[in-house]
Scaffold this motif. Structure first.
Motif, PDB file in Angstrom:
ATOM      1  N   VAL A  47       0.839  -1.208   0.000  1.00 46.29           N
ATOM      2  CA  VAL A  47       0.000   0.000   0.000  1.00 46.29           C
ATOM      3  C   VAL A  47       0.873   1.256   0.000  1.00 46.29           C
ATOM      4  O   VAL A  47       0.631   2.198  -0.766  1.00 46.29           O
ATOM      5  N   VAL A  48       1.908   1.275   0.827  1.00 48.56           N
ATOM      6  CA  VAL A  48       2.814   2.434   0.869  1.00 48.56           C
ATOM      7  C   VAL A  48       3.512   2.609  -0.478  1.00 48.56           C
ATOM      8  O   VAL A  48       3.612   3.727  -1.008  1.00 48.56           O
ATOM      9  N   ALA A  49       3.974   1.502  -1.051  1.00 52.70           N
ATOM     10  CA  ALA A  49       4.627   1.567  -2.366  1.00 52.70           C
ATOM     11  C   ALA A  49       3.664   2.131  -3.410  1.00 52.70           C
ATOM     12  O   ALA A  49       4.055   2.956  -4.239  1.00 52.70           O
ATOM     13  N   ALA A  50       2.416   1.691  -3.370  1.00 58.24           N
ATOM     14  CA  ALA A  50       1.422   2.187  -4.333  1.00 58.24           C
ATOM     15  C   ALA A  50       1.197   3.682  -4.164  1.00 58.24           C
ATOM     16  O   ALA A  50       1.100   4.414  -5.161  1.00 58.24           O
ATOM     17  N   LEU A  51       1.118   4.141  -2.925  1.00 58.39           N
ATOM     18  CA  LEU A  51       0.929   5.578  -2.701  1.00 58.39           C
ATOM     19  C   LEU A  51       2.087   6.375  -3.302  1.00 58.39           C
ATOM     20  O   LEU A  51       1.871   7.408  -3.949  1.00 58.39           O
ATOM     21  N   PHE A  52       3.307   5.894  -3.105  1.00 56.51           N
ATOM     22  CA  PHE A  52       4.467   6.601  -3.669  1.00 56.51           C
ATOM     23  C   PHE A  52       4.498   6.523  -5.192  1.00 56.51           C
ATOM     24  O   PHE A  52       4.715   7.532  -5.863  1.00 56.51           O
ATOM     25  N   GLU A  53       4.293   5.327  -5.754  1.00 54.35           N
ATOM     26  CA  GLU A  53       4.421   5.215  -7.204  1.00 54.35           C
ATOM     27  C   GLU A  53       3.269   5.894  -7.931  1.00 54.35           C
ATOM     28  O   GLU A  53       3.482   6.677  -8.858  1.00 54.35           O
ATOM     29  N   ILE A  54       2.057   5.604  -7.529  1.00 54.22           N
ATOM     30  CA  ILE A  54       0.902   6.195  -8.213  1.00 54.22           C
ATOM     31  C   ILE A  54       0.866   7.694  -7.957  1.00 54.22           C
ATOM     32  O   ILE A  54       0.628   8.486  -8.869  1.00 54.22           O
ATOM     33  N   GLY A  55       1.131   8.079  -6.712  1.00 50.59           N
ATOM     34  CA  GLY A  55       1.172   9.512  -6.401  1.00 50.59           C
ATOM     35  C   GLY A  55       2.271  10.230  -7.163  1.00 50.59           C
ATOM     36  O   GLY A  55       2.070  11.334  -7.676  1.00 50.59           O
ATOM     37  N   GLY A  56       3.436   9.597  -7.268  1.00 48.13           N
ATOM     38  CA  GLY A  56       4.534  10.202  -8.020  1.00 48.13           C
ATOM     39  C   GLY A  56       4.195  10.359  -9.490  1.00 48.13           C
ATOM     40  O   GLY A  56       4.456  11.410 -10.090  1.00 48.13           O
ATOM     41  N   ALA A  57       3.631   9.316 -10.062  1.00 47.14           N
ATOM     42  CA  ALA A  57       3.244   9.395 -11.478  1.00 47.14           C
ATOM     43  C   ALA A  57       2.172  10.461 -11.692  1.00 47.14           C
ATOM     44  O   ALA A  57       2.204  11.207 -12.675  1.00 47.14           O
ATOM     45  N   TRP A  58       1.237  10.570 -10.740  1.00 46.56           N
ATOM     46  CA  TRP A  58       0.180  11.579 -10.842  1.00 46.56           C
ATOM     47  C   TRP A  58       0.776  12.989 -10.753  1.00 46.56           C
ATOM     48  O   TRP A  58       0.364  13.882 -11.494  1.00 46.56           O
ATOM     49  N   LEU A  59       1.744  13.173  -9.862  1.00 48.80           N
ATOM     50  CA  LEU A  59       2.381  14.482  -9.739  1.00 48.80           C
ATOM     51  C   LEU A  59       3.110  14.872 -11.029  1.00 48.80           C
ATOM     52  O   LEU A  59       3.019  16.025 -11.475  1.00 48.80           O
ATOM     53  N   VAL A  60       3.827  13.922 -11.621  1.00 51.12           N
ATOM     54  CA  VAL A  60       4.491  14.202 -12.904  1.00 51.12           C
ATOM     55  C   VAL A  60       3.440  14.528 -13.964  1.00 51.12           C
ATOM     56  O   VAL A  60       3.590  15.489 -14.732  1.00 51.12           O
ATOM     57  N   TRP A  61       2.374  13.760 -14.013  1.00 52.68           N
ATOM     58  CA  TRP A  61       1.270  14.006 -14.955  1.00 52.68           C
ATOM     59  C   TRP A  61       0.734  15.425 -14.777  1.00 52.68           C
ATOM     60  O   TRP A  61       0.546  16.160 -15.747  1.00 52.68           O
ATOM     61  N   GLN A  62       0.489  15.808 -13.527  1.00 52.00           N
ATOM     62  CA  GLN A  62      -0.024  17.146 -13.255  1.00 52.00           C
ATOM     63  C   GLN A  62       0.974  18.219 -13.688  1.00 52.00           C
ATOM     64  O   GLN A  62       0.589  19.241 -14.255  1.00 52.00           O
ATOM     65  N   GLY A  63       2.241  17.974 -13.407  1.00 54.24           N
ATOM     66  CA  GLY A  63       3.266  18.944 -13.775  1.00 54.24           C
ATOM     67  C   GLY A  63       3.383  19.139 -15.267  1.00 54.24           C
ATOM     68  O   GLY A  63       3.534  20.273 -15.751  1.00 54.24           O
ATOM     69  N   VAL A  64       3.290  18.046 -16.027  1.00 54.21           N
ATOM     70  CA  VAL A  64       3.468  18.119 -17.477  1.00 54.21           C
ATOM     71  C   VAL A  64       2.147  18.380 -18.189  1.00 54.21           C
ATOM     72  O   VAL A  64       2.016  19.348 -18.943  1.00 54.21           O
ATOM     73  N   ARG A  65       1.165  17.512 -17.961  1.00 58.66           N
ATOM     74  CA  ARG A  65      -0.089  17.584 -18.723  1.00 58.66           C
ATOM     75  C   ARG A  65      -1.003  18.731 -18.289  1.00 58.66           C
ATOM     76  O   ARG A  65      -1.769  19.247 -19.087  1.00 58.66           O
ATOM     77  N   GLU A  66      -0.928  19.077 -17.023  1.00 64.82           N
ATOM     78  CA  GLU A  66      -1.783  20.152 -16.509  1.00 64.82           C
ATOM     79  C   GLU A  66      -1.004  21.448 -16.279  1.00 64.82           C
ATOM     80  O   GLU A  66      -1.498  22.372 -15.644  1.00 64.82           O
ATOM     81  N   ASN A  67       0.235  21.473 -16.781  1.00 62.77           N
ATOM     82  CA  ASN A  67       1.084  22.674 -16.726  1.00 62.77           C
ATOM     83  C   ASN A  67       1.241  23.250 -15.318  1.00 62.77           C
ATOM     84  O   ASN A  67       1.222  24.463 -15.133  1.00 62.77           O
ATOM     85  N   ARG A  68       1.434  22.367 -14.333  1.00 63.78           N
ATOM     86  CA  ARG A  68       1.612  22.855 -12.970  1.00 63.78           C
ATOM     87  C   ARG A  68       3.065  23.138 -12.631  1.00 63.78           C
ATOM     88  O   ARG A  68       3.358  23.682 -11.575  1.00 63.78           O
ATOM     89  N   GLY A  69       3.994  22.721 -13.491  1.00 62.73           N
ATOM     90  CA  GLY A  69       5.369  23.151 -13.346  1.00 62.73           C
ATOM     91  C   GLY A  69       6.341  22.150 -12.770  1.00 62.73           C
ATOM     92  O   GLY A  69       6.007  21.021 -12.418  1.00 62.73           O
ATOM     93  N   LEU A  70       7.577  22.646 -12.679  1.00 63.39           N
ATOM     94  CA  LEU A  70       8.698  21.808 -12.278  1.00 63.39           C
ATOM     95  C   LEU A  70       8.625  21.341 -10.827  1.00 63.39           C
ATOM     96  O   LEU A  70       9.124  20.259 -10.499  1.00 63.39           O
ATOM     97  N   LEU A  71       8.023  22.103  -9.948  1.00 61.21           N
ATOM     98  CA  LEU A  71       7.902  21.694  -8.553  1.00 61.21           C
ATOM     99  C   LEU A  71       7.081  20.408  -8.445  1.00 61.21           C
ATOM    100  O   LEU A  71       7.447  19.486  -7.712  1.00 61.21           O
ATOM    101  N   TRP A  72       5.989  20.331  -9.183  1.00 58.64           N
ATOM    102  CA  TRP A  72       5.153  19.122  -9.198  1.00 58.64           C
ATOM    103  C   TRP A  72       5.928  17.946  -9.794  1.00 58.64           C
ATOM    104  O   TRP A  72       5.879  16.834  -9.270  1.00 58.64           O
ATOM    105  N   ILE A  73       6.632  18.212 -10.886  1.00 62.35           N
ATOM    106  CA  ILE A  73       7.411  17.155 -11.529  1.00 62.35           C
ATOM    107  C   ILE A  73       8.504  16.655 -10.579  1.00 62.35           C
ATOM    108  O   ILE A  73       8.693  15.447 -10.411  1.00 62.35           O
ATOM    109  N   GLY A  74       9.213  17.574  -9.945  1.00 61.31           N
ATOM    110  CA  GLY A  74      10.269  17.191  -9.003  1.00 61.31           C
ATOM    111  C   GLY A  74       9.733  16.389  -7.834  1.00 61.31           C
ATOM    112  O   GLY A  74      10.342  15.391  -7.427  1.00 61.31           O
ATOM    113  N   ALA A  75       8.593  16.792  -7.292  1.00 68.31           N
ATOM    114  CA  ALA A  75       7.973  16.036  -6.199  1.00 68.31           C
ATOM    115  C   ALA A  75       7.597  14.635  -6.674  1.00 68.31           C
ATOM    116  O   ALA A  75       7.763  13.648  -5.943  1.00 68.31           O
ATOM    117  N   GLY A  76       7.125  14.551  -7.900  1.00 66.27           N
ATOM    118  CA  GLY A  76       6.775  13.248  -8.462  1.00 66.27           C
ATOM    119  C   GLY A  76       7.984  12.349  -8.611  1.00 66.27           C
ATOM    120  O   GLY A  76       7.935  11.156  -8.294  1.00 66.27           O
TER     121      GLY A  76
END
Length: 111
Positions: free
Chosen positions: A11-40
């Motif tokens: 469950v912890v691994a899923a939170l990190f991986e899915i959450g990380g991928a979602w953050l990168v998605w938000q940073g790139v696809r939703e133009n939220r920026g490098l901070l979101w991508i870096g957190a991902g």
């Protein structure tokens, strides 16, 4: 107790991986920026570390079983974070994946 620890780590691994991928998605696809991508990227790295904490020593088994958790977790994440509503086939597929994960990880082996 070992099964509970293993399940919690999945469950912890899923939170990190899915959450990380979602953050990168938000940073790139939703133009939220490098901070979101870096957190991902950091979250994805944490996922890789958490996977090593599983009690089973077989990399292939851990990653194969985690795939079932990833499928179900991704649908759940989509529901919570993006308002996605899975249909009965999404739910059925996720349950099949979780059953496969349980067989891979937790069926007693004679070896």
């Amino acid at each position: 107790m070992l099964i509970l620890r293993s399940a919690a780590l999945f469950v912890v691994a899923a939170l990190f991986e899915i959450g990380g991928a979602w953050l990168v998605w938000q940073g790139v696809r939703e133009n939220r920026g490098l901070l979101w991508i870096g957190a991902g990227v950091l979250a994805l790295g944490a996922y890789g570390f958490v996977a090593t904490l599983q009690p089973d020593a077989n990399f292939g088994r851990i990653l194969a079983a985690y795939g079932g958790v990833f499928v179900a977790g991704s649908l759940a994440w989509g529901m919570v974070a993006d308002g996605y509503r899975p249909d009965r086939w999404d739910v059925t597929g996720a349950l099949v994946c979780l059953a496969g994960m349980a067989i891979i990880m937790y069926v007693p082996r004679g070896n």
